[in-house]
Design a protein around this motif. Structure first.
Motif, PDB file in Angstrom:
ATOM      1  N   ARG A 238       0.822  -1.195  -0.135  1.00 27.41           N
ATOM      2  CA  ARG A 238      -0.114   0.107  -0.236  1.00 27.41           C
ATOM      3  C   ARG A 238       0.927   1.402  -0.093  1.00 27.41           C
TER       4      ARG A 238
ATOM      5  N   ASP B 171       0.795   4.382  -2.795  1.00 29.39           N
ATOM      6  CA  ASP B 171       0.640   5.738  -2.409  1.00 29.39           C
ATOM      7  C   ASP B 171       1.736   6.620  -2.850  1.00 29.39           C
TER       8      ASP B 171
ATOM      9  N   LYS C  28      -6.362   5.520  -7.480  1.00 29.68           N
ATOM     10  CA  LYS C  28      -7.856   5.563  -6.902  1.00 29.68           C
ATOM     11  C   LYS C  28      -8.543   4.332  -6.438  1.00 29.68           C
ATOM     12  N   LEU C  29      -9.566   4.649  -5.609  1.00 33.85           N
ATOM     13  CA  LEU C  29     -10.014   3.393  -5.159  1.00 33.85           C
ATOM     14  C   LEU C  29     -11.157   2.974  -6.437  1.00 33.85           C
ATOM     15  N   TRP C  30     -11.204   1.935  -6.367  1.00 35.30           N
ATOM     16  CA  TRP C  30     -12.024   1.232  -7.516  1.00 35.30           C
ATOM     17  C   TRP C  30     -13.380   1.845  -7.704  1.00 35.30           C
ATOM     18  N   ARG C  31     -13.934   2.126  -6.690  1.00 36.81           N
ATOM     19  CA  ARG C  31     -15.278   2.732  -6.444  1.00 36.81           C
ATOM     20  C   ARG C  31     -15.268   4.065  -7.134  1.00 36.81           C
ATOM     21  N   ASP C  32     -13.994   4.854  -7.168  1.00 33.71           N
ATOM     22  CA  ASP C  32     -14.030   6.048  -7.855  1.00 33.71           C
ATOM     23  C   ASP C  32     -13.489   5.859  -9.328  1.00 33.71           C
TER      24      ASP C  32
ATOM     25  N   SER D 227      -8.272  -8.496   2.010  1.00 35.48           N
ATOM     26  CA  SER D 227      -9.448  -7.791   2.230  1.00 35.48           C
ATOM     27  C   SER D 227     -10.592  -9.193   2.414  1.00 35.48           C
TER      28      SER D 227
ATOM     29  N   LYS E  45     -14.766  -2.414  -3.961  1.00 35.57           N
ATOM     30  CA  LYS E  45     -14.885  -0.981  -4.319  1.00 35.57           C
ATOM     31  C   LYS E  45     -13.824  -0.392  -3.512  1.00 35.57           C
ATOM     32  N   ASP E  46     -13.096  -0.833  -2.375  1.00 27.26           N
ATOM     33  CA  ASP E  46     -12.305  -0.280  -1.608  1.00 27.26           C
ATOM     34  C   ASP E  46     -10.798  -0.564  -2.040  1.00 27.26           C
TER      35      ASP E  46
ATOM     36  N   PRO F 264      -7.177  -0.147  -3.515  1.00 25.80           N
ATOM     37  CA  PRO F 264      -6.711   0.823  -4.457  1.00 25.80           C
ATOM     38  C   PRO F 264      -6.096   0.264  -5.744  1.00 25.80           C
TER      39      PRO F 264
END
Length: 456
Positions: A30, A34, A40-44, A164, A179-180, A182
């Motif tokens: 992670r 960074d 981006k988070l997958w949800r974005d 996860s 969705k969370d 990265p």
């Protein structure tokens, strides 16, 4: 002792308190992401998540043979590409009713139960198809899907999905876990470079399948079985002498489809598997030893294209734990491997991959050929309809079907000309080389993703 020190704010932000989530390996991955500044988070990412239909929406007893509409199960989702070794199909009416779950070219499928975190891309050859609740589909034009599948299969995507996973007995990923995740989204040019590798791998993978299909076609044409259709008769006439010879009185054994294949083989030069082998049998299961150097091969490692998944070896033993009478079952180059249970009759050929020392488990039978029999030719034959029907005829058991080595010895094998056998074997070798090339290209794609991340 390995440990991590985590601040309270990090615990609250991740909604996880378990130590496994904060393993140093995950934290390093992670941190590297960074540092790139392209996360981006997958949800974005602009796209659509589609969860599969609940099990109650489709009864798996409704599968149809050789249908048009494929049903992609969780076990069909493999690294990068969907497997098509054991496809199942659904009726037209079920597909129409569940069409909102239909797959499109470029969709990404991620397994969410069973073995969570495996990711495949959908190509047009799969369509029309729907998928099961064991996977989640993702559809987007905001990121190159061939780059994206490489990212998900890289150490970053795979390990952070693994991070996860929830549950102890029944593990899984929910939609928010996905969705969370990265996502590293580099410049379009860098995505294209990685995507090229994956697309070239898909071409090599398809070539491998085509070459193996050519080998099967050549063999079946030589037998006159290329258009074989099992007879639909609901009855057959059997002489008492045949019943006595077979030592069977059940109607299933004397179905006409079996007799049609056997008659065709008997019309040409043939032998039994036992006659062309020095032995046909299997070892007793050796105890496992996590420090052992001898891999234990199981049916799950065997592929219908005759290859062995040596990367999947996960149990080992050592020479001291193998019984004296079982040492002959330590594999030699060109040994024929036949599954006795699970999928009885499934055949692979051991080609001495990587010089690994291997012994099969108790549910895998070894046939060590002799008298000049070409192992790749024999392997192809045993996996064709002409071989499979002979195994099927000798199934025992109702819940767990099984074929005994004593019955495998009696399987009829046609002896085609040496030239034809060699041509079939050469096509298989070319098929395996193409698959090897595909694998190398996929490894290179993953490596490029990791280098892009770690060079920042």
């Amino acid at each position: 002792m390995t440990h991590s020190i985590i601040s309270k704010s990090q615990l609250e932000g991740a909604h996880r308190l378990d130590a496994e989530y904060y393993q140093p390996e995950y934290l390093v991955l992670r941190k590297n992401l960074d540092k790139t500044g392209h996360i981006k988070l997958w949800r974005d990412i602009d796209g659509k998540f589609i969860t599969g239909p609940f099990g109650s929406e489709f009864n798996t007893e409704n599968y149809v043979a050789n249908g048009k509409f494929r049903y992609v199960r969780g076990k069909d989702v493999k690294d990068f590409f969907l497997t098509d070794e054991d496809n199942v199909y659904i009726p037209n009416e079920d597909y129409s009713r569940l069409k909102k779950y239909s797959l499109s070219e470029g969709d990404v499928l991620v397994s969410v139960v069973g073995t969570p975190g495996i990711a495949s891309i959908v190509d047009k050859a799969v369509q029309p198809a729907i998928f099961s609740c064991k996977s989640t589909a993702y559809r987007t034009t905001a990121i190159n899907p061939y780059y994206f599948i490489a990212y998900l299969n890289s150490s970053y995507g795979r390990k952070l999905l693994e991070r996860s996973v929830r549950g102890a007995v029944q593990t899984g990923l929910n939609i928010d876990d996905l969705k969370d995740l990265p996502i590293y989204a580099p410049a379009e040019h860098d995505q294209r470079v990685v995507a090229n590798n994956v697309e070239q791998a898909k071409t090599a993978y398809d070539e491998s399948k085509s070459l193996y299909s050519q080998a099967e076609k050549l063999l079946l044409e030589a037998l006159g079985l290329e258009d074989f259709q099992s007879g639909g008769e609901l009855w057959s006439v059997v002489h008492l002498s045949e019943v006595k010879t077979a030592n069977r009185i059940d109607a299933e054994y004397f179905q006409t489809k079996y007799e049609q294949v056997i008659r065709r083989i008997k019309d040409i030069k043939h032998s039994t598997l036992g006659e062309i082998s020095s032995f046909v049998g299997h070892a007793t299961q050796a105890p496992y030893d996590e420090r052992g150097s001898i891999a234990v091969l199981a049916q799950k490692h065997m592929k219908r294209n005759l290859q062995i998944d040596v990367d999947g070896f996960d149990n080992f033993t050592n020479d001291d734990l193998i019984k004296k009478n079982d040492k002959k079952y330590v594999l030699k180059n060109c040994d024929i491997l036949i599954s006795s249970a699970g999928e009885p009759g499934l055949t692979s050929v051991w080609m001495g991959d990587r010089g690994q020392k291997v012994i099969p488990g108790s549910f895998v039978t070894v046939a060590r050929l002799e008298n000049g029999a070409e192992p790749l030719y024999v392997g192809v034959f045993l996996n064709t309809v002409a071989g499979k029907l002979q195994f099927e005829r000798n199934y025992t058991g109702s819940v767990q079907q099984y074929v005994y080595p004593s019955k495998m010895k009696d399987i009829l094998v046609p002896i085609l000309s040496e030239k034809t056998q060699q041509k079939i074997a050469e096509l298989v070798r070319e098929s395996h080389e193409a698959r090897k090339k595909a694998k190398e290209l996929l490894e290179e794609a993953k490596r490029k993703v990791e280098e892009l991340i770690e060079s920042k």
